[in-house]
Design an enzyme around this catalytic site. Structure first.
Site, PDB file in Angstrom:
ATOM      1  N   ASP A  51    -103.025 -36.767 -38.185  1.00 40.29           N
ATOM      2  CA  ASP A  51    -103.061 -37.517 -36.936  1.00 40.29           C
ATOM      3  C   ASP A  51    -102.390 -36.755 -35.805  1.00 40.29           C
ATOM      4  O   ASP A  51    -101.717 -35.746 -36.022  1.00 40.29           O
ATOM      5  CB  ASP A  51    -102.342 -38.856 -37.113  1.00 40.29           C
ATOM      6  CG  ASP A  51    -103.094 -39.805 -38.021  1.00 40.29           C
ATOM      7  OD1 ASP A  51    -104.335 -39.725 -38.067  1.00 40.29           O
ATOM      8  OD2 ASP A  51    -102.442 -40.631 -38.684  1.00 40.29           O
ATOM      9  N   TYR A 109     -96.607 -33.945 -48.813  1.00 39.52           N
ATOM     10  CA  TYR A 109     -96.075 -34.105 -47.460  1.00 39.52           C
ATOM     11  C   TYR A 109     -94.550 -34.129 -47.495  1.00 39.52           C
ATOM     12  O   TYR A 109     -93.943 -34.545 -48.488  1.00 39.52           O
ATOM     13  CB  TYR A 109     -96.557 -35.417 -46.835  1.00 39.52           C
ATOM     14  CG  TYR A 109     -97.990 -35.426 -46.373  1.00 39.52           C
ATOM     15  CD1 TYR A 109     -98.307 -35.137 -45.047  1.00 39.52           C
ATOM     16  CD2 TYR A 109     -99.026 -35.744 -47.242  1.00 39.52           C
ATOM     17  CE1 TYR A 109     -99.624 -35.166 -44.607  1.00 39.52           C
ATOM     18  CE2 TYR A 109    -100.350 -35.766 -46.818  1.00 39.52           C
ATOM     19  CZ  TYR A 109    -100.639 -35.478 -45.498  1.00 39.52           C
ATOM     20  OH  TYR A 109    -101.941 -35.500 -45.064  1.00 39.52           O
TER      21      TYR A 109
END
Length: 263
Positions: A51, A109
């Site tokens: 994003d 992540y």
């Protein structure tokens, strides 16, 4: 021929990975640079679309081309035409059955929190500032409840388009390093905003606003409105994508910044 790339980028200046009309994206810059080097139109496929504001040290992409160049020539050439906030870290020719997204077996992540009364003037775009003491041990304890195969509906974005919310999380760790708290998480795949929503939930537990057992309730209720807020994007990094060893992709330090692979 099919070629894979390892890509690193600072997501703060881009409207996410995916090419969009009228806004600047990482994909757009990369495809434009590749098109110039290959001297033919190039379109890329990535392992995971990030994003706006989200960074990567371990993004992987692939593309098709008829252009023949040594790996080093691809790397140096592409970087010549990229902005300073995007860098190709490696290039490798891969077999036709390699797919950056579908061949991946896991994504990893890391989310970095700067836990201090005052915000950072240097790392503002690379960490998320959260004031008020956070109990990282409580956060870690709560996070362990997420390990395994679960329905993560409480942690998916409202507009998430995934057909199923079931994901398998192989590990999640929360560790403090001075004023920094790092959340390290790996799963077979992630839902839209999943890491940021988990982070917002763990922060509420770290602030002792919610008990550790809250995570059990959220997994049971499967309701996004019951979980924590969506954490800001600037502390989030895609650091590694796992593929079968048969593809023999290069292995570099995950980072970001000062973080060791086995921190």
């Amino acid at each position: 021929m099919r070629i894979a790339l390892g890509v690193e980028y600072d997501g703060a200046r881009f409207h996410g990975w995916q090419r969009q009309n009228e806004v600047i994206s990482v994909q757009q810059h990369l495809e434009e640079a590749l098109t110039r080097i290959a001297n033919e139109p190039i379109r890329v496929v990535c392992a995971g679309r990030t994003d706006a504001g989200v960074h990567a040290t371990g993004q992987v992409v692939h593309f098709e081309t008829t252009s023949q160049r040594p790996d080093r020539a691809w790397t140096l050439g592409i970087n010549t035409y990229l902005p300073d906030t995007i860098s190709v870290r490696w290039v490798k020719a891969v077999p036709e059955d390699f797919h950056a997204r579908f061949s991946a077996t896991a994504r990893r992540y890391r989310y970095i929190i700067y836990n201090n009364t005052l915000r950072s003037g240097i790392l503002a775009n690379g960490v998320t500032h959260i004031y008020g003491d956070l109990d990282h041990e409580l956060m870690h304890e709560a996070a362990q409840k997420l390990v395994g195969k679960h329905d993560f509906s409480s942690f998916r974005a409202v507009n998430c388009q995934a057909k199923t919310a079931t994901r398998t999380m192989s590990h999640i760790r929360v560790k403090r390093m001075g004023d920094y708290i790092v959340i390290d998480v790996q799963a077979n795949a992630f839902l839209h905003h999943m890491v940021r929503n988990i982070t917002g939930t763990l922060v509420a537990i770290g602030h002792k606003e919610k008990p550790v057992e809250w995570v059990d309730e959220l997994l049971e209720v499967k309701d996004r409105t019951k979980a924590g807020i969506t954490a800001l994007p600037n502390g989030l990094y895609l650091v590694h994508v796992t593929y079968p060893e048969t593809f023999a992709l290069p292995k570099l330090k995950m980072g970001p910044l000062f973080l060791a692979d086995d921190f």
